[in-house]
Design an enzyme around this catalytic site. Structure first.
Site, PDB file in Angstrom:
ATOM      1  N   HIS A 144      53.975  70.339  13.783  1.00  0.00           N
ATOM      2  CA  HIS A 144      52.865  70.549  12.849  1.00  0.00           C
ATOM      3  C   HIS A 144      53.314  71.365  11.643  1.00  0.00           C
ATOM      4  CE1 HIS A 144      48.608  71.508  11.727  1.00  0.00           C
ATOM      5  NE2 HIS A 144      49.209  72.586  11.256  1.00  0.00           N
ATOM      6  N   GLU A 145      54.017  72.472  11.895  1.00  0.00           N
ATOM      7  CA  GLU A 145      54.444  73.333  10.797  1.00  0.00           C
ATOM      8  C   GLU A 145      55.506  72.658   9.937  1.00  0.00           C
ATOM      9  OE1 GLU A 145      52.861  76.140   9.996  1.00  0.00           O
ATOM     10  OE2 GLU A 145      51.536  75.569  11.642  1.00  0.00           O
ATOM     11  N   HIS A 148      53.931  70.361   7.376  1.00  0.00           N
ATOM     12  CA  HIS A 148      53.482  71.002   6.128  1.00  0.00           C
ATOM     13  C   HIS A 148      54.607  71.001   5.097  1.00  0.00           C
ATOM     14  CE1 HIS A 148      49.488  72.306   7.146  1.00  0.00           C
ATOM     15  NE2 HIS A 148      49.881  73.051   8.157  1.00  0.00           N
ATOM     16  N   GLU A 202      45.661  70.243   6.990  1.00  0.00           N
ATOM     17  CA  GLU A 202      45.856  70.534   8.415  1.00  0.00           C
ATOM     18  C   GLU A 202      45.784  69.256   9.250  1.00  0.00           C
ATOM     19  OE1 GLU A 202      46.990  73.156   9.399  1.00  0.00           O
ATOM     20  OE2 GLU A 202      46.563  74.544   7.784  1.00  0.00           O
TER      21      GLU A 202
END
Length: 269
Positions: A144-145, A148, A202
């Site tokens: 997920h990070e 980004h 997100e």
């Protein structure tokens, strides 16, 4: 008042001429295709340099406090997971496989983790210890990070702040305000490095991260168990790095709906 309207018009003109629509990543199997608005004067390399400098400062501070990379077992675990995930970043952007990816660990009770633009990853021991994360659940957070960074959400946020500050600076010039007080560069960096991402960003990171972990051979269902743990942590509180994310039930429903799209993509290691 006429000066104010003129300032707004100048700011709008700057916004229109200084931005471009781009899609920073390939859609992948998961299908993230939203067009993003980027300020042309704010290049990817410049953002990555700013992020790398901010990351170096965090490392130096952690080292000075005796909090950097103290748990070698956890650090090894994180770096092995990162190595597997990085092998698949080219699905979303080819250049990312050549980024200077880096993973470090801070001893802290905070439930926190992040990946800065350009691939600078930081985990806090608190999130590993408090939630008792499995490798698959760590991969869900890390994917997920990393998403980004791959999607350049940081530069996108900085572009929005940059445009806003250009408008403010134009108004300041026309209204006689001291522009030195505006501190545009500091505001822009602060916007991207310290303020939370939008919910749209997100959701995109959830989807790209889900595919990334699946391709690396991790069980995408772990993204659901991760969020069940998140929901239970602190009596339902949200960890700092997820503070503006969608409601837990909404997020879990979205992940479950998309797991069938990616679960066939990788083989478990």
């Amino acid at each position: 008042m006429k000066k104010l309207f003129r300032a707004i018009a100048v700011g709008a003109a700057m916004m229109l001429t200084g931005c471009q629509s781009v899609s920073t990543t390939s859609p992948g199997t998961i299908g993230v295709e939203r067009q993003q608005r980027m300020v042309t004067l704010l290049s990817e390399s410049e953002v990555n340099q700013m992020a790398a400098e901010a990351y170096r400062k965090e490392l130096a501070k952690g080292k000075e406090q005796g909090a950097l990379n103290q748990n070698q077992k956890q650090l090894k675990q994180l770096r092995e997971i990162a190595d597997r995930l990085v092998q698949h970043v080219s699905v979303f952007r080819m250049d990312a496989q050549h980024w200077d990816w880096e993973v470090n660990l801070l001893s802290s009770k905070q439930l926190n983790a992040y990946c800065m633009p350009g691939g600078k990853i930081m985990f806090y021991t608190g999130i590993l210890d408090e939630l008792k994360l499995t490798d698959d659940e760590i991969a869900a957070i890390m994917g997920h990070e990393m998403a980004h960074a791959l999607r350049e959400h940081g530069r996108e946020a900085m572009s929005r702040a940059y445009v806003q500050q250009l408008g403010f600076s134009a108004a300041a010039a026309l209204l006689g305000t001291d522009q030195n007080m505006m501190q545009m560069a500091d505001v822009v960096v602060n916007y991207a490095m310290t303020l939370p991402n939008s919910r749209t960003n997100e959701v995109e990171a959830d989807l790209i991260g889900l595919e990334l972990m699946a391709r690396a051979g991790y069980d995408p269902n772990a993204a659901v168990t991760l969020w069940e743990k998140m929901s239970a942590a602190g009596g339902g509180g949200t960890p700092e790095f997820m503070s503006t994310h969608p409601a837990h039930n909404t997020r879990i429903s979205g992940l479950r709906a998309n797991i069938p799209k990616v679960q066939h993509l990788g083989k478990p290691h």
